[in-house]
Design an enzyme around this catalytic site. Structure first.
Site, mmCIF file in Angstrom:
data_model
loop_
_atom_site.group_PDB
_atom_site.id
_atom_site.type_symbol
_atom_site.label_atom_id
_atom_site.label_comp_id
_atom_site.label_asym_id
_atom_site.label_seq_id
_atom_site.Cartn_x
_atom_site.Cartn_y
_atom_site.Cartn_z
ATOM 1 N N ALA A 154 0.772 -1.240 0.007
ATOM 2 C CA ALA A 154 -0.157 0.022 -0.034
ATOM 3 C C ALA A 154 0.990 1.282 0.074
ATOM 4 O O ALA A 154 0.627 2.334 -0.640
ATOM 5 C CB ALA A 154 -0.936 -0.003 1.279
ATOM 6 N N HIS A 202 16.049 5.136 26.552
ATOM 7 C CA HIS A 202 16.266 3.896 27.345
ATOM 8 C C HIS A 202 15.067 3.985 28.314
ATOM 9 O O HIS A 202 14.799 5.023 29.115
ATOM 10 C CB HIS A 202 17.864 3.941 28.160
ATOM 11 C CG HIS A 202 17.769 2.836 28.934
ATOM 12 N ND1 HIS A 202 17.897 1.586 28.387
ATOM 13 C CD2 HIS A 202 17.722 2.461 30.138
ATOM 14 C CE1 HIS A 202 18.147 0.545 29.451
ATOM 15 N NE2 HIS A 202 17.768 1.119 30.558
HETATM 16 P P1 FAD Z 1 -6.187 -1.500 -4.688
HETATM 17 O O1 FAD Z 1 -6.083 -1.283 -3.533
HETATM 18 O O2 FAD Z 1 -6.375 -2.964 -5.127
HETATM 19 O O3 FAD Z 1 -7.133 -0.740 -5.556
HETATM 20 C C1 FAD Z 1 -7.847 -0.743 -6.707
HETATM 21 C C2 FAD Z 1 -8.993 -0.317 -6.884
HETATM 22 O O4 FAD Z 1 -9.374 -0.178 -8.041
HETATM 23 C C3 FAD Z 1 -10.283 -1.310 -6.321
HETATM 24 O O5 FAD Z 1 -10.842 -0.327 -5.520
HETATM 25 C C4 FAD Z 1 -11.121 -1.628 -7.601
HETATM 26 O O6 FAD Z 1 -12.453 -1.785 -7.107
HETATM 27 C C5 FAD Z 1 -10.835 -0.651 -8.417
HETATM 28 N N1 FAD Z 1 -10.978 -1.060 -10.126
HETATM 29 C C6 FAD Z 1 -10.279 -1.895 -10.720
HETATM 30 N N2 FAD Z 1 -10.501 -1.845 -11.746
HETATM 31 C C7 FAD Z 1 -11.581 -0.781 -12.046
HETATM 32 C C8 FAD Z 1 -12.115 -0.413 -13.230
HETATM 33 N N3 FAD Z 1 -12.055 -0.718 -14.418
HETATM 34 N N4 FAD Z 1 -13.188 0.698 -12.865
HETATM 35 C C9 FAD Z 1 -13.195 1.304 -11.773
HETATM 36 N N5 FAD Z 1 -12.593 0.846 -10.608
HETATM 37 C C10 FAD Z 1 -11.702 -0.262 -10.917
HETATM 38 N N6 FAD Z 1 0.000 -3.928 1.843
HETATM 39 C C11 FAD Z 1 0.831 -3.204 2.831
HETATM 40 O O7 FAD Z 1 1.473 -2.475 2.355
HETATM 41 N N7 FAD Z 1 0.571 -3.650 4.074
HETATM 42 C C12 FAD Z 1 -0.370 -4.553 4.551
HETATM 43 O O8 FAD Z 1 -0.544 -4.863 5.708
HETATM 44 C C13 FAD Z 1 -0.999 -5.203 3.581
HETATM 45 N N8 FAD Z 1 -1.955 -6.142 3.925
HETATM 46 C C14 FAD Z 1 -2.703 -6.812 3.133
HETATM 47 C C15 FAD Z 1 -3.311 -7.824 3.397
HETATM 48 C C16 FAD Z 1 -4.292 -8.732 2.403
HETATM 49 C C17 FAD Z 1 -5.018 -9.848 2.966
HETATM 50 C C18 FAD Z 1 -4.112 -7.977 0.909
HETATM 51 C C19 FAD Z 1 -4.762 -9.125 -0.049
HETATM 52 C C20 FAD Z 1 -3.217 -7.229 0.643
HETATM 53 C C21 FAD Z 1 -2.506 -6.427 1.718
HETATM 54 N N9 FAD Z 1 -1.488 -5.304 1.152
HETATM 55 C C22 FAD Z 1 -0.976 -4.869 2.265
HETATM 56 C C23 FAD Z 1 -1.428 -5.250 -0.096
HETATM 57 C C24 FAD Z 1 -2.079 -3.831 -0.449
HETATM 58 O O9 FAD Z 1 -3.695 -3.930 -0.215
HETATM 59 C C25 FAD Z 1 -2.081 -3.426 -1.874
HETATM 60 O O10 FAD Z 1 -0.723 -3.132 -2.235
HETATM 61 C C26 FAD Z 1 -2.793 -2.052 -2.184
HETATM 62 O O11 FAD Z 1 -4.037 -2.211 -1.931
HETATM 63 C C27 FAD Z 1 -2.505 -1.636 -3.716
HETATM 64 O O12 FAD Z 1 -3.035 -0.446 -3.916
HETATM 65 P P2 FAD Z 1 -3.652 0.149 -5.341
HETATM 66 O O13 FAD Z 1 -4.271 1.483 -5.137
HETATM 67 O O14 FAD Z 1 -2.639 -0.374 -6.424
HETATM 68 O O15 FAD Z 1 -4.837 -0.980 -5.609
#
Ligand code: FAD
Ligand code: NAI
Length: 470
Positions: free
Chosen positions: A324, A448
């Site tokens: 994230a 500490h």
């Molecule tokens: P995403 O968060 O996946 O968001 C993408 C969004 O785009 C979604 O809401 C989706 O609905 C939307 N979307 C997709 N296609 C379309 C479309 N065509 N039109 C409109 N909307 C669309 N990372 C960490 O750093 N720390 C953690 O503790 C951590 N824990 C995690 C635990 C789990 C169980 C999982 C599965 C992942 C975890 N991650 C963690 C990873 C983290 O969730 C991702 O790296 C992060 O969410 C990626 O962000 P993003 O904005 O790229 O995509």
């Protein structure tokens, strides 16, 4: 089907995960007219709705249970039998998630960002179609940022059915504790959700293809983690490749290979946690000419530009660690680039954390990676067993390792396993960001008693001058 036309935007972000919504906010701060499109009913993406936040809420609740069970008696607390109500645990998790969803909505509205609900699809490089049930609209945007994230990776013979074969989406929302669970993959999800359900009373077995759990971490740290998690009751089968699966009598039966040995596993639930893949389904990339790599990730250059002018991509949908905070930093960088400024992400200092107990955290290179990168390496370690605060707070299980360059003394990486490692790694990142040497860290005053003193000691140990270890 109804159709609506909306005014052109300077920048449109597709996806409201940590990459997308952060990008939208930064772009609005810089004066751009911004829209964000989200297909899910909730803002926040994977991270908020089914990822980082719900998993951390479950880890916290179950860690309380585990701490009471393991440490209460030693601390003079009499508890009797302790039990956990799964429904209440899930309710609390959902409340945390909902609070943060509203927070994002509030921030976007206050920044005057237009939130468009529906599935986005490129018509061409500046026109996007948005479909929400039978509503269809079109927008025009000068620049677009693709932040569509990722989806769970499946195996050809093991498809997620949500009932017996589950992904993390289901693993954060089970209604009851399965009697037993096989987790495939000993990465971040496998270890975190494996811990959650093991603490809740499920008999958890983690099956990992590689010889090491948490394989992106330093070997010593992973070995330490393996020993600890085994003590906590989780079973592991490393070097193991699952080859087939069959569901019968409400149980999943897996066949696997460990070298020449044939193994079988059986469980009520199988949690598939072997990684995630870029998500670009029905996005219309072919309509605008955006190119992907052989793994389906959108190809970008150092400025996060795709193969098409004015279309950028960030977060899980591009190469790099699926984290994230990486997505957020790319979101900020792209907003700045789109506004004519110099956005930049330092990929060498992106921390990684696994939020187990103890936590595992790292930044920079592991010792093996440093050697493979051609550095002459020196390293120092400090065991939390010799740290006063750790002893006083039942947190002696862990160690900190500092990896340095023999020639320049520059810190190349910091790896740790221990309580609150997720909080401590921030200062390790800062040291590396400013190019600190092992000596700089060794001479930095730490309060500490704190567990973070073990950082300083590990840095001193690089030159064999640690005070509290030989
Ligand atoms: P995403 O968060 O996946 O968001 C993408 C969004 O785009 C979604 O809401 C989706 O609905 C939307 N979307 C997709 N296609 C379309 C479309 N065509 N039109 C409109 N909307 C669309 N990372 C960490 O750093 N720390 C953690 O503790 C951590 N824990 C995690 C635990 C789990 C169980 C999982 C599965 C992942 C975890 N991650 C963690 C990873 C983290 O969730 C991702 O790296 C992060 O969410 C990626 O962000 P993003 O904005 O790229 O995509
Ligand atoms: P991962 O990439 O972290 O781990 C996958 C594990 O599965 C690896 O150890 C890999 O060797 C193993 N594996 C791959 N194929 C296999 C097979 N066929 N059989 C057995 N093992 C196999 O992926 P994970 O845990 O699914 O997480 C997905 C993404 O979400 C990751 O990129 C991770 O960074 C992110 N995430 C981050 C968290 C955090 O930062 N705390 C928490 C949870 C997820």
């Amino acid at each position: 089907m109804t159709q609506e036309k909306i005014q052109p935007f300077d920048l449109t972000v597709i996806g409201s995960g940590p990459g997308g919504y952060v990008c939208a906010i930064r772009a609005a701060q810089l004066g751009l007219k911004v829209a964000i499109i989200e297909k899910s009913p909730n803002l926040g993406g994977t991270c908020l709705n089914v990822g980082c936040i719900p998993s951390k809420a479950l880890l916290h609740s179950t860690e309380i249970l585990h701490t009471i069970q393991e440490q209460a008696a030693d601390n003079g607390i009499e508890t009797g039998k302790v039990s956990m109500d799964v429904t209440k645990v899930m309710k609390k998790k959902d409340k945390v998630v909902q609070t943060l969803r509203l927070g994002i909505q509030h921030l976007l509205k206050k920044r005057k960002i237009t939130i468009l609900k529906g599935h986005a699809k490129f018509i061409n490089s500046t026109k996007i179609e948005i479909t929400d049930n039978d509503q269809r609209s079109e927008i025009e945007s000068q620049k677009t940022v693709i932040a569509t994230g990722s989806k769970v990776t499946e195996l050809p013979f093991l498809k997620v059915d949500g009932e017996h074969i589950i992904s993390s989406d289901h693993g954060i929302a089970l209604k009851s504790v399965p009697k037993d669970m096989v987790v495939i993959g000993a990465g971040a999800i496998g270890l975190e959700l494996g811990s959650v359900w093991s603490r809740m009373g499920s008999k958890v077995t983690v099956v990992e293809f590689l010889p090491q759990i948490a394989p992106t971490y330093d070997e010593e740290i992973s070995k330490h983690a393996l020993k600890t998690f085994k003590k906590q009751g989780i079973e592991f089968s490393l070097n193991t490749q699952v080859t087939s699966a069959k569901i019968s009598k409400n149980r999943v039966h897996l066949s696997a290979k460990k070298g020449e040995e044939e193994l079988t596993f059986s469980a009520e639930k199988v949690l598939l946690a072997i990684g995630r893949s870029a998500y670009t389904e029905n996005l219309g990339l072919e309509n605008c000419g955006v190119v992907t790599d052989p793994r389906g990730r959108i190809k970008v250059n150092a400025k996060l530009e795709t193969s098409v002018a004015n279309i950028f991509a960030i977060g899980d949908v591009v190469a790099g660690p699926m984290l994230a905070h990486k997505a957020e930093e790319e979101g900020v960088a792209v907003a700045e680039i789109a506004a004519g400024k110099h956005g930049h992400v330092n990929y060498k200092t992106i921390p990684g954390v696994v939020y187990t107990d103890p936590e595992i955290a790292c930044v920079g290179l592991s010792e093996k990676e440093a050697v493979e990168s051609g550095y002459e390496v020196k390293s120092g370690k400090f065991s939390l067993a010799a740290n006063g605060r750790a002893l006083a707070t039942d947190a002696t299980d862990g160690l900190v390792k500092v990896i340095g360059c023999k020639k320049t003394d520059r810190i190349l990486g910091i790896q740790m396993i221990g309580k609150q490692a997720s909080e401590m790694i921030g200062s390790a990142v800062a040291h590396m960001e400013y190019g600190a040497s092992c000596e700089d860290l060794g001479k930095t005053v730490h309060a500490h008693p704190t567990i973070s003193e073990s950082f300083k000691e590990a840095a001193l140990a690089v030159d064999k001058i640690a005070i509290h270890s030989i």
